[in-house]
Design a protein around this motif. Structure first.
Motif, mmCIF file in Angstrom:
data_model
loop_
_atom_site.group_PDB
_atom_site.id
_atom_site.type_symbol
_atom_site.label_atom_id
_atom_site.label_comp_id
_atom_site.label_asym_id
_atom_site.label_seq_id
_atom_site.Cartn_x
_atom_site.Cartn_y
_atom_site.Cartn_z
ATOM 1 N N LYS A 169 -1.108 15.936 -5.841
ATOM 2 C CA LYS A 169 -2.140 15.900 -6.871
ATOM 3 C C LYS A 169 -1.573 15.708 -8.284
ATOM 4 C CE LYS A 169 -5.787 18.588 -6.036
ATOM 5 N NZ LYS A 169 -6.619 19.794 -5.750
ATOM 6 N N GLU A 170 -0.423 16.308 -8.569
ATOM 7 C CA GLU A 170 0.138 16.207 -9.911
ATOM 8 C C GLU A 170 1.123 15.057 -10.036
ATOM 9 O OE1 GLU A 170 -0.817 17.919 -12.471
ATOM 10 O OE2 GLU A 170 -2.163 19.265 -11.403
ATOM 11 N N GLN A 171 2.096 15.008 -9.124
ATOM 12 C CA GLN A 171 3.140 13.997 -9.254
ATOM 13 C C GLN A 171 2.612 12.599 -8.927
ATOM 14 O OE1 GLN A 171 6.459 14.361 -6.518
ATOM 15 N NE2 GLN A 171 7.887 13.673 -8.079
ATOM 16 N N ARG A 172 1.826 12.486 -7.843
ATOM 17 C CA ARG A 172 1.323 11.167 -7.442
ATOM 18 C C ARG A 172 -0.139 10.958 -7.838
ATOM 19 N NH1 ARG A 172 4.558 12.696 -3.161
ATOM 20 N NH2 ARG A 172 2.894 13.044 -1.642
ATOM 21 N N GLY A 173 -0.745 11.942 -8.472
ATOM 22 C CA GLY A 173 -2.054 11.754 -9.085
ATOM 23 C C GLY A 173 -3.210 11.502 -8.146
ATOM 24 N N LEU B 252 0.828 -1.212 0.000
ATOM 25 C CA LEU B 252 0.000 0.000 0.000
ATOM 26 C C LEU B 252 0.859 1.257 0.000
ATOM 27 C CD1 LEU B 252 -2.857 -1.040 2.466
ATOM 28 C CD2 LEU B 252 -3.102 -0.522 0.031
ATOM 29 N N LEU B 253 1.890 1.295 0.834
ATOM 30 C CA LEU B 253 2.742 2.482 0.894
ATOM 31 C C LEU B 253 3.460 2.714 -0.429
ATOM 32 C CD1 LEU B 253 4.339 2.248 4.468
ATOM 33 C CD2 LEU B 253 2.456 3.698 3.719
ATOM 34 N N ARG C 85 3.682 5.756 -5.641
ATOM 35 C CA ARG C 85 3.815 5.730 -7.094
ATOM 36 C C ARG C 85 2.505 6.105 -7.796
ATOM 37 N NH1 ARG C 85 8.094 6.863 -6.655
ATOM 38 N NH2 ARG C 85 10.010 5.688 -6.989
ATOM 39 N N GLY C 86 1.550 6.626 -7.040
ATOM 40 C CA GLY C 86 0.289 7.037 -7.640
ATOM 41 C C GLY C 86 -0.596 5.882 -8.044
ATOM 42 N N VAL C 87 -0.408 4.728 -7.427
ATOM 43 C CA VAL C 87 -1.227 3.547 -7.716
ATOM 44 C C VAL C 87 -2.121 3.310 -6.499
ATOM 45 C CG1 VAL C 87 -1.231 1.099 -8.333
ATOM 46 C CG2 VAL C 87 0.626 2.578 -9.118
ATOM 47 N N TYR C 88 -3.395 3.678 -6.613
ATOM 48 C CA TYR C 88 -4.315 3.613 -5.473
ATOM 49 C C TYR C 88 -5.345 2.499 -5.614
ATOM 50 C CZ TYR C 88 -2.259 8.234 -5.046
ATOM 51 O OH TYR C 88 -1.361 9.273 -4.958
ATOM 52 N N SER C 89 -5.564 2.015 -6.816
ATOM 53 C CA SER C 89 -6.548 0.966 -7.066
ATOM 54 C C SER C 89 -6.008 -0.385 -6.608
ATOM 55 C CB SER C 89 -6.884 0.921 -8.552
ATOM 56 O OG SER C 89 -7.489 -0.301 -8.904
#
Length: 466
Positions: free
Chosen positions: A424-428, A69-70, A75-79
């Motif tokens: 918001k931009e780098q990690r989306g 999860l961390l 890396r902007g991967v939340y799903s």
């Protein structure tokens, strides 16, 4: 001239199992997180497994799931589905999972079940930053941003429209029931009364379901209006008591109209009051990044230390503006680090005379804008002290006009806004995955914890692994 190639070994059978530690170079973020997670206190997660008797299918190790999860959030991967896929396709994810592949349902359930403990990692990460010397609390900047809720703004309805729709649906349901009764009577006359017909028509079911949701939303808005009226009543009664006490002391009647005491039982929501049917605790808010547009979301707050842009406090509110967030955020900083910052800067959205004169911040040097300057205006610098009879607003305005005040306040944007950009931009991260204020607040703290761990990593800090 002969050809010379390195052999193609894609079909080579390995005689010995490979070491996962050979997969990544030294200094990789995944290696850092592997070491950091081993130093974190995950007892709150482990304790929850002690409630079971140990039988049944074995669970994945909590450290494995936390690492995934961390790293995913970094890396902007939340799903959860994308994290599952990455454990097959991405070497770093595969390394952190120990070449195991938890399915997306397991990942999602782990996050949901242990969300409180995961949000607690924010405090642990912050303390690690403090121990590493990245937190000074010399100057802290506070700001907020709107983050979309896991709900569409098109699923919201105003109180006025609820009343109109409720009346229309009742009429439609009555008409459908009347038509059904007429049809039943005609069929009874034709076929007899032994025919089954106890299922409601699909059209009637849909309308009744919509009517029930609207009535529940109306009730919730009405209860909220009564609670707000009760709060205002308490405040008004206190003001009246102070007014009477002042009149008795001075022997003079105070001018102006006496404040009216609201009656909670008579309170009704404004026609414009809205409620979302998907996430009822989210709110329609103006989108600061796109003037004139609105989002269904939450107001996410952070306080950032100037030394290394470490987030020292994080919270989520349903308030559309920041007026009531200054004091709670400073209190959160003190709760997290057991001391208050020396200086705090914030934009005009946080200013009120009550905020800057509150007893809790008397030892904090505040720099809070009192209004918005036009780009064409050039404020004159003045080092003259404010007059003795200046109001708190006038005193703050004069303070920000001094060379020292301007020097402090102009750093506000450079301290806090890059952190929002990184999130918001780098990690989306632009939309919450979860619903409800409590869950959203915990998810936001997890996002901010990852931001602080990345600050540690980039500062070259090395965990002391036992």
């Amino acid at each position: 001239m002969g050809q010379n190639f390195i052999p193609d070994t894609v079909n080579q059978t390995l005689m010995f199992p490979p070491s996962l530690h050979d997969w990544l170079p030294e200094g990789h973020l995944a290696r850092f997180l592997l070491d950091v997670v081993s130093t974190l206190d995950l007892s709150a997660i482990y304790t929850s497994y002690e409630e079971k008797d140990g039988r049944g299918q074995a669970a994945y190790a909590p450290e494995t799931m936390v690492r995934l999860l961390l790293y995913g959030y970094s890396r902007g991967v939340y799903s959860s589905r994308k994290i599952q896929t990455r454990t097959f396709e991405d070497v770093a994810f595969r390394f952190l999972s120990g070449d195991q592949h938890p399915d997306h349902a397991t990942i999602a359930e782990f996050r949901k079940r242990h969300l409180d403990a995961l949000s607690g990692l924010f405090t642990q990460a912050l303390l690690l930053c403090s121990e590493a010397g990245l937190v000074k609390l010399g100057h802290v900047s506070i700001d907020g941003t709107k983050i979309k809720a896991n709900a569409s703004k098109h699923k919201a309805m105003s109180y006025k429209r609820m009343n109109e729709t409720e009346a229309r649906l009742k009429q439609e349901i009555d008409a459908l029931l009347a038509a059904a009764e007429k049809t039943d009577a005609e069929e009874d006359a034709r076929y007899g009364k032994d025919r089954r017909g106890d299922e409601l028509p699909a059209e009637l079911q849909r309308r009744e379901s919509r009517l029930r949701k609207i009535q529940e939303a109306k009730t919730a808005l009405e209860e909220k209006a009564k609670e707000e009226a009760a709060r205002q009543r308490t405040e008004t009664e206190q003001k009246l008591a102070e007014r009477e006490q002042e009149e008795r002391r001075t022997g003079k009647k105070k001018g102006g109209r006496k404040p009216e005491v609201p009656d909670p039982e008579q309170a009704r929501p404004d026609d414009t009051a809205q409620r979302n049917f998907t996430d009822s605790e989210s709110r329609i808010m103006p989108d600061g990044a796109n003037k004139g547009s609105f989002v269904q979301g939450y107001n996410a707050q952070i306080a950032v230390d100037s030394a290394s842009q470490v987030i020292v406090a994080a919270e989520v509110t349903q308030e559309t503006n920041d007026k009531k967030q200054l004091l709670p955020m400073i209190a959160l900083i003190a709760a997290n680090l057991e001391r208050k910052p020396e200086k705090v800067s914030a934009d005009t959205g946080y200013f009120s005379e009550a905020n800057v004169t509150d007893e809790s911040v008397k030892n904090v040097d505040l720099y809070v804008a009192t209004g918005r300057d036009k780009h064409s205006d050039v404020a004159e610098t003045s080092n003259d002290p404010p007059p003795p009879d200046a109001s708190p607003q006038e005193a703050m305005r004069e303070k920000l006009r001094t060379e020292a005040g301007r020097a402090v306040y102009k750093m506000r944007k450079a301290i806090v806004e890059p952190v929002f950009g990184q999130i918001k931009e780098q990690r989306g991260f632009r939309r919450f995955s979860l619903r409800g204020k409590e869950n959203v607040s915990r998810e936001w703290k997890l996002v901010c914890a990852v931001g602080n761990l990345l600050k540690l990593f980039r500062a070259g800090w090395t965990p002391q692994v036992a």
